[in-house]
Motif scaffolding. Structure first.
Motif, PDB file in Angstrom:
ATOM      1  N   ILE A 487     -14.675  -6.124 -28.567  1.00 27.89           N
ATOM      2  CA  ILE A 487     -14.612  -6.839 -29.545  1.00 27.89           C
ATOM      3  C   ILE A 487     -13.677  -6.142 -30.697  1.00 27.89           C
ATOM      4  O   ILE A 487     -12.745  -6.826 -31.306  1.00 27.89           O
ATOM      5  N   SER A 488     -13.866  -4.682 -30.918  1.00 31.18           N
ATOM      6  CA  SER A 488     -13.046  -3.913 -31.846  1.00 31.18           C
ATOM      7  C   SER A 488     -11.380  -4.210 -31.418  1.00 31.18           C
ATOM      8  O   SER A 488     -10.778  -4.557 -32.249  1.00 31.18           O
ATOM      9  N   ASN A 489     -11.381  -4.064 -30.049  1.00 30.68           N
ATOM     10  CA  ASN A 489      -9.929  -4.089 -29.782  1.00 30.68           C
ATOM     11  C   ASN A 489      -9.337  -5.503 -29.849  1.00 30.68           C
ATOM     12  O   ASN A 489      -8.162  -5.754 -30.246  1.00 30.68           O
ATOM     13  N   ALA A 490     -10.386  -6.363 -29.522  1.00 30.28           N
ATOM     14  CA  ALA A 490      -9.607  -7.832 -29.488  1.00 30.28           C
ATOM     15  C   ALA A 490      -9.292  -8.229 -31.046  1.00 30.28           C
ATOM     16  O   ALA A 490      -8.557  -9.065 -31.362  1.00 30.28           O
ATOM     17  N   PHE A 491     -10.328  -8.006 -31.859  1.00 26.74           N
ATOM     18  CA  PHE A 491     -10.213  -8.370 -33.239  1.00 26.74           C
ATOM     19  C   PHE A 491      -9.155  -7.361 -34.065  1.00 26.74           C
ATOM     20  O   PHE A 491      -8.994  -7.365 -35.229  1.00 26.74           O
ATOM     21  N   ASN A 492      -8.755  -6.374 -33.455  1.00 28.50           N
ATOM     22  CA  ASN A 492      -7.871  -5.316 -34.246  1.00 28.50           C
ATOM     23  C   ASN A 492      -8.405  -4.547 -35.407  1.00 28.50           C
ATOM     24  O   ASN A 492      -8.044  -4.600 -36.495  1.00 28.50           O
ATOM     25  N   ILE A 493      -9.755  -4.356 -35.072  1.00 21.20           N
ATOM     26  CA  ILE A 493     -10.341  -3.669 -36.644  1.00 21.20           C
ATOM     27  C   ILE A 493     -11.332  -2.507 -36.038  1.00 21.20           C
ATOM     28  O   ILE A 493     -12.067  -2.517 -34.894  1.00 21.20           O
ATOM     29  N   ASN A 494     -11.512  -1.629 -36.971  1.00 22.61           N
ATOM     30  CA  ASN A 494     -12.052  -0.241 -36.344  1.00 22.61           C
ATOM     31  C   ASN A 494     -13.585  -0.606 -36.261  1.00 22.61           C
ATOM     32  O   ASN A 494     -14.327  -1.329 -37.013  1.00 22.61           O
ATOM     33  N   GLU A 495     -14.289   0.149 -35.364  1.00 23.42           N
ATOM     34  CA  GLU A 495     -15.499  -0.118 -35.084  1.00 23.42           C
ATOM     35  C   GLU A 495     -16.516   0.331 -36.234  1.00 23.42           C
ATOM     36  O   GLU A 495     -17.636  -0.212 -36.289  1.00 23.42           O
ATOM     37  N   SER A 496     -16.296   1.532 -36.934  1.00 23.04           N
ATOM     38  CA  SER A 496     -16.992   1.706 -38.191  1.00 23.04           C
ATOM     39  C   SER A 496     -17.327   0.577 -39.256  1.00 23.04           C
ATOM     40  O   SER A 496     -18.239   0.264 -39.669  1.00 23.04           O
ATOM     41  N   ARG A 497     -16.091  -0.126 -39.251  1.00 24.84           N
ATOM     42  CA  ARG A 497     -16.397  -1.394 -40.186  1.00 24.84           C
ATOM     43  C   ARG A 497     -17.443  -2.318 -39.802  1.00 24.84           C
ATOM     44  O   ARG A 497     -18.072  -3.161 -40.364  1.00 24.84           O
ATOM     45  N   ILE A 498     -17.106  -2.733 -38.515  1.00 22.72           N
ATOM     46  CA  ILE A 498     -18.006  -3.583 -37.699  1.00 22.72           C
ATOM     47  C   ILE A 498     -19.401  -3.110 -37.819  1.00 22.72           C
ATOM     48  O   ILE A 498     -20.603  -4.117 -37.946  1.00 22.72           O
ATOM     49  N   LYS A 499     -19.870  -1.805 -37.535  1.00 28.35           N
ATOM     50  CA  LYS A 499     -21.153  -1.422 -37.809  1.00 28.35           C
ATOM     51  C   LYS A 499     -21.781  -1.291 -39.139  1.00 28.35           C
ATOM     52  O   LYS A 499     -22.925  -1.561 -39.255  1.00 28.35           O
ATOM     53  N   LYS A 500     -20.511  -1.511 -40.135  1.00 29.67           N
ATOM     54  CA  LYS A 500     -21.041  -1.701 -41.424  1.00 29.67           C
ATOM     55  C   LYS A 500     -21.626  -2.907 -41.707  1.00 29.67           C
ATOM     56  O   LYS A 500     -22.665  -3.203 -42.185  1.00 29.67           O
ATOM     57  N   GLU A 501     -20.888  -3.863 -41.196  1.00 26.07           N
ATOM     58  CA  GLU A 501     -21.451  -5.517 -41.164  1.00 26.07           C
ATOM     59  C   GLU A 501     -22.632  -5.844 -40.334  1.00 26.07           C
ATOM     60  O   GLU A 501     -23.392  -6.393 -40.861  1.00 26.07           O
ATOM     61  N   ILE A 502     -22.719  -5.003 -39.302  1.00 21.70           N
ATOM     62  CA  ILE A 502     -24.049  -5.041 -38.677  1.00 21.70           C
ATOM     63  C   ILE A 502     -25.280  -4.683 -39.515  1.00 21.70           C
ATOM     64  O   ILE A 502     -26.477  -5.330 -39.622  1.00 21.70           O
ATOM     65  N   LYS A 503     -24.758  -3.594 -40.237  1.00 14.56           N
ATOM     66  CA  LYS A 503     -26.186  -3.281 -41.332  1.00 14.56           C
ATOM     67  C   LYS A 503     -26.258  -4.308 -42.252  1.00 14.56           C
ATOM     68  O   LYS A 503     -27.620  -4.661 -42.580  1.00 14.56           O
ATOM     69  N   HIS A 504     -25.216  -4.846 -42.838  1.00 15.13           N
ATOM     70  CA  HIS A 504     -25.275  -6.005 -43.862  1.00 15.13           C
ATOM     71  C   HIS A 504     -26.223  -7.056 -43.227  1.00 15.13           C
ATOM     72  O   HIS A 504     -26.800  -7.767 -44.017  1.00 15.13           O
ATOM     73  N   ILE A 505     -25.768  -7.670 -42.030  1.00 16.77           N
ATOM     74  CA  ILE A 505     -26.312  -8.660 -41.306  1.00 16.77           C
ATOM     75  C   ILE A 505     -28.070  -8.131 -41.158  1.00 16.77           C
ATOM     76  O   ILE A 505     -28.782  -9.315 -41.419  1.00 16.77           O
ATOM     77  N   ASP A 506     -28.463  -7.148 -40.758  1.00 15.79           N
ATOM     78  CA  ASP A 506     -29.876  -6.895 -40.645  1.00 15.79           C
ATOM     79  C   ASP A 506     -30.348  -6.724 -42.361  1.00 15.79           C
ATOM     80  O   ASP A 506     -31.539  -7.155 -42.314  1.00 15.79           O
ATOM     81  N   GLN A 507     -29.611  -6.431 -43.295  1.00 14.52           N
ATOM     82  CA  GLN A 507     -30.181  -6.439 -44.661  1.00 14.52           C
ATOM     83  C   GLN A 507     -30.577  -7.955 -44.923  1.00 14.52           C
ATOM     84  O   GLN A 507     -31.648  -7.950 -45.668  1.00 14.52           O
ATOM     85  N   ILE A 508     -29.818  -8.826 -44.735  1.00 13.53           N
ATOM     86  CA  ILE A 508     -29.868 -10.180 -44.827  1.00 13.53           C
ATOM     87  C   ILE A 508     -30.978 -10.811 -44.370  1.00 13.53           C
ATOM     88  O   ILE A 508     -31.982 -11.609 -44.879  1.00 13.53           O
ATOM     89  N   LYS A 509     -31.018 -10.552 -42.905  1.00 14.37           N
ATOM     90  CA  LYS A 509     -32.009 -11.069 -42.005  1.00 14.37           C
ATOM     91  C   LYS A 509     -33.473 -10.673 -42.066  1.00 14.37           C
ATOM     92  O   LYS A 509     -34.586 -11.303 -41.801  1.00 14.37           O
ATOM     93  N   ASN A 510     -33.470  -9.343 -42.295  1.00 15.04           N
ATOM     94  CA  ASN A 510     -34.629  -8.700 -42.096  1.00 15.04           C
ATOM     95  C   ASN A 510     -34.822  -7.783 -43.479  1.00 15.04           C
ATOM     96  O   ASN A 510     -34.676  -6.544 -43.405  1.00 15.04           O
ATOM     97  N   PRO A 511     -34.867  -8.197 -44.781  1.00 12.31           N
ATOM     98  CA  PRO A 511     -35.202  -7.412 -45.895  1.00 12.31           C
ATOM     99  C   PRO A 511     -36.368  -6.476 -45.811  1.00 12.31           C
ATOM    100  O   PRO A 511     -37.432  -6.952 -45.386  1.00 12.31           O
TER     101      PRO A 511
END
Length: 525
Positions: A487-511
């Motif tokens: 996914i990181s390669n296809a979207f040309n974005i660093n994996e660390s940034r994606i992992k940060k947004e995964i945490k934000h998703i978890d923060q929203i869905k599972n406060p």
């Protein structure tokens, strides 16, 4: 400005555009990029001004003047007046057609320039070398190349994270010549064009615009009248009551039809046509570049099938002198006989005139490659680009910013998301192997879009600052089994940034905290 002058002015300007080819050479160099952007933006402003002049002069309804003529019946008018009226009608009709056609071309040119500029906006931006503030190209042009901090020194940056495909720009009908480009499509590119148009025209379940009723009622003379009436959408819940108010309490409704607005994914016909032609044109260029390599890999004798095509092409328009040029049956019979002779001499046909099995198999394989691979390249690219655009942009940015898809719906309903249900994995494999295009096969893209739109509602009032490109990649990772690296390669974005947004998703869905839960409850309201 006189009408004929405006028509001629528009035709000459569109001709200038047609004769000025678009080059993407050195597009990653700032001067090349800036020159192309400024040229297209200046053209767009001029075309929009021209369209404004046309609107003011009635080009949108050019045939209304015809209603002034021919109102008298034949018995009322003398013969010479009828002839004069007919002559005037022909003149006005010719003028009206010229207005209609030139306005149509100007609209197409405007939308094509918007598509080109939208892709360029996504492709690059400038950064002040003094205060490091970022500017889009439209902002850079508006401020005449001077930053708010008064600096005139800028660096140009290519934004590989955003959705853009500059290679389609040369294939846009920038001069409004979409009809010419459409007529030049080959048979299989016509099918490809239809596929892309079907996606862009995918309609949502519309809202009721008007209601048509067929009613029966008695008038003041007690006669039974049948009538068709149309009511606005404000009467959707009380159309019976409104009918009684207008035609009496004994009115009877015999038939009812609800007319719905059905906005398409790209809700403008000229934009749809321009995008489809551009993607099909670019796909054709890709096919020309990779065709031989793919056929060599799959056919038993590549040289033989090329020779086969050469012979057919040689005799396609050939005619012997001893046959009358109008005797088409005799010419066709002669061509068939000569082709068979050539094929027999090359052992393509046996002595009974039957094609050899291996050649027949190669022709069948080639047909399948064209139908199942080449024909679906444009479809695959447009579906991926629109999917990526929706996944990597916010709801508000799709409303405000000029992106690569003008007039695109901000959000899609279930019917429109069906356009994303079909993927061609073999086509994706070919594109990844033979070109520098990066696409990953993603199952159930329609459901991922549903998750994205749903999540946008959940974060509507959130205080979290999201990186929306990384957020889209994170949502794909969380709702599929695709590896983060791919996914990181296809979207040309660093994996660390994606992992940060995964945490934000978890923060929203599972406060975790009560405070977070209360805040989440508030923003969901």
């Amino acid at each position: 400005m006189p009408e004929s002058v405006l028509v001629n002015k528009a035709e000459n300007y569109l001709k200038e555009i047609a004769e000025d080819s678009i080059s993407l050479d050195d597009i990653e160099e700032f001067e090349s990029f800036k020159n192309l952007y400024f040229k297209l933006d200046d053209r767009l402003n001029y075309l929009q001004k021209m369209k404004g002049d046309m609107d003011r002069q009635g080009y949108t309804t050019p045939f209304t003047s015809l209603s002034k003529y021919g109102t008298k019946t034949v018995s009322e008018a003398p013969a010479d007046e009828i002839r004069e009226t007919s002559r005037h009608n022909q003149i006005f009709r010719s003028t009206a057609n010229a207005k209609k056609n030139i306005l149509d071309r100007v609209k197409s040119a405007i939308d094509s320039h918007m598509i080109a500029l939208g892709n360029l906006e996504q492709f690059g931006y400038v950064k002040c070398n003094s205060c490091y503030k970022k500017y889009s190209m439209s902002e850079f042009k508006d401020m005449a190349g001077q930053c708010d901090c008064k600096s005139k020194s800028f660096s140009f940056k290519v934004n590989k994270e955003l959705t853009h495909r500059l290679d389609i720009i040369p294939y846009l009908p920038l001069s409004g010549n979409y009809m010419v480009l459409r007529n030049e499509l080959s048979q299989y590119t016509k099918e490809s064009y239809k596929q892309v148009m079907k996606i862009l025209k995918q309609e949502r379940k519309g809202h009721v615009k008007t209601i048509t009723l067929v009613i029966k009622f008695k008038d003041e003379n007690n006669r039974l009248i049948r009538k068709t009436i149309t009511l606005g959408s404000e009467y959707i819940d009380n159309y019976e009551e409104e009918a009684r108010n207008r035609y009496g309490r004994n009115v009877r409704i015999e038939d009812i039809k609800f007319h719905r607005t059905k906005p398409a994914i790209i809700d403008d016909k000229h934009a749809r046509t321009a995008i489809a032609l551009a993607y099909v044109g670019y796909a054709q260029r890709i096919i020309t570049e990779i065709e031989d390599d793919i056929l060599k890999r799959n056919l038993t004798d590549f040289k033989r099938i090329n020779k086969y095509d050469e012979i057919l092409e040689e005799y396609e328009n050939k005619r012997p002198d001893f046959i009358d040029e109008y005797d088409h049956d005799a010419i066709d019979a002669w061509r068939k006989s000569e082709i068979e002779k050539r094929f027999r001499s090359l052992n393509y046909f046996d002595r009974f005139g039957n094609m050899t099995r291996s050649l027949r198999r190669d022709i069948k394989i080639r047909e399948n490659i064209y139908r199942n691979i080449f024909q679906n390249i444009a479809y695959t690219m447009i579906v991926w680009d629109m999917f990526r655009y929706y996944m990597t942009t916010s709801n508000s940015s799709r409303k405000i910013n000029l992106g690569p898809f003008p007039y695109i719906r901000v959000e899609l309903d279930r019917e429109q998301r069906k356009a994303f249900q079909t993927t061609y994995d073999k086509v994706i494999e070919i594109l990844n192997e033979f070109t520098d295009i990066k696409i990953i096969p993603i199952p159930e893209m329609d459901l991922l879009l549903y998750e994205k739109f749903k999540f946008e509602k959940e974060i509507r009032n959130s205080h979290i600052k999201f990186n929306h490109v990384a957020l889209g990649a994170a949502l794909i990772n969380q709702n599929s089994e695709i590896e983060l690296e791919r996914i990181s390669n296809a979207f040309n974005i660093n994996e660390s940034r994606i992992k940060k947004e995964i945490k934000h998703i978890d923060q929203i869905k599972n406060p975790k905290s009560d405070k977070s839960k209360k805040f989440l409850d508030l923003i969901k309201k």
